[in-house]
Design a protein around this motif. Sequence first.
Motif, PDB file in Angstrom:
ATOM      1  N   LYS A 145       5.343  -0.696   6.944  1.00 50.18           N
ATOM      2  CA  LYS A 145       5.374  -1.363   5.610  1.00 50.18           C
ATOM      3  C   LYS A 145       5.482  -0.174   4.568  1.00 50.18           C
ATOM      4  CE  LYS A 145       2.545  -5.281   6.961  1.00 50.18           C
ATOM      5  NZ  LYS A 145       1.016  -5.781   6.833  1.00 50.18           N
ATOM      6  N   HIS A 146       4.605   0.655   4.729  1.00 52.99           N
ATOM      7  CA  HIS A 146       4.864   1.943   3.885  1.00 52.99           C
ATOM      8  C   HIS A 146       6.169   2.568   3.725  1.00 52.99           C
ATOM      9  CE1 HIS A 146       3.555   5.566   1.546  1.00 52.99           C
ATOM     10  NE2 HIS A 146       3.933   6.209   2.237  1.00 52.99           N
ATOM     11  N   TYR A 147       6.949   2.810   4.970  1.00 55.44           N
ATOM     12  CA  TYR A 147       8.189   3.397   5.021  1.00 55.44           C
ATOM     13  C   TYR A 147       9.143   2.484   4.486  1.00 55.44           C
ATOM     14  CZ  TYR A 147      11.775   6.327   7.181  1.00 55.44           C
ATOM     15  OH  TYR A 147      12.786   7.100   7.462  1.00 55.44           O
ATOM     16  N   PHE A 148       9.176   1.293   4.821  1.00 56.82           N
ATOM     17  CA  PHE A 148      10.058   0.373   4.020  1.00 56.82           C
ATOM     18  C   PHE A 148       9.876   0.414   2.562  1.00 56.82           C
ATOM     19  CE2 PHE A 148       9.926  -2.383   8.249  1.00 56.82           C
ATOM     20  CZ  PHE A 148      10.754  -1.464   8.805  1.00 56.82           C
ATOM     21  N   ALA A 149       8.895   0.400   2.057  1.00 53.68           N
ATOM     22  CA  ALA A 149       8.521   0.616   0.642  1.00 53.68           C
ATOM     23  C   ALA A 149       9.152   1.934  -0.063  1.00 53.68           C
ATOM     24  CB  ALA A 149       7.156   0.387   0.186  1.00 53.68           C
ATOM     25  N   MET A 150       8.972   3.047   0.825  1.00 49.17           N
ATOM     26  CA  MET A 150       9.510   4.245   0.252  1.00 49.17           C
ATOM     27  C   MET A 150      10.890   4.158   0.542  1.00 49.17           C
ATOM     28  SD  MET A 150       8.185   7.907   1.551  1.00 49.17           S
ATOM     29  CE  MET A 150       6.580   7.893   0.905  1.00 49.17           C
ATOM     30  N   PHE A 151      11.680   3.786   1.716  1.00 48.83           N
ATOM     31  CA  PHE A 151      12.874   3.820   1.790  1.00 48.83           C
ATOM     32  C   PHE A 151      13.706   2.522   2.053  1.00 48.83           C
ATOM     33  CE2 PHE A 151      11.339   7.985   3.579  1.00 48.83           C
ATOM     34  CZ  PHE A 151      11.803   8.828   2.730  1.00 48.83           C
TER      35      PHE A 151
END
Length: 129
Positions: free
Chosen positions: A52-58
């Motif tokens: 979830k964090h990765y998809f928000a960042m990238f």
Amino acid sequence: MAAPASLLRQFVSRINSADAAGLEALMTSDHRFIDGTGAVHAGREQMSAGWKHYFAMFPGYRIEVESMIEEGEVAAAFGWAAGSFHGEADKSWRIPGAFRLLARDGLVAEWRVYADIEPMMQSAGIKRF
């Protein structure tokens, strides 16, 4: 039970759809993710939060599979990973990558990424070296 190559296709499809819940459903409870730096991240719940964090960042992160092999409980894909830091076009990247999946009981026990992540890190303003 899904063959490892089929499971890899499903996993990549859920990555490309930014579907963290769908990824979690495909993981074993003791799932391990080994990132491009070699760091190990363990546990299905931790990895769901991590995605979830990765998809928000990238946002728009995608894996493009050009070829795939399968042997026993292992499937590997070769191609590209692409995305952009917070969706900013001038901070986009596309890097060659290899992806290895270890299947167990029809689920993903391990997902490993082999890639030179420096272009991705630079897009985020992170200088490791």
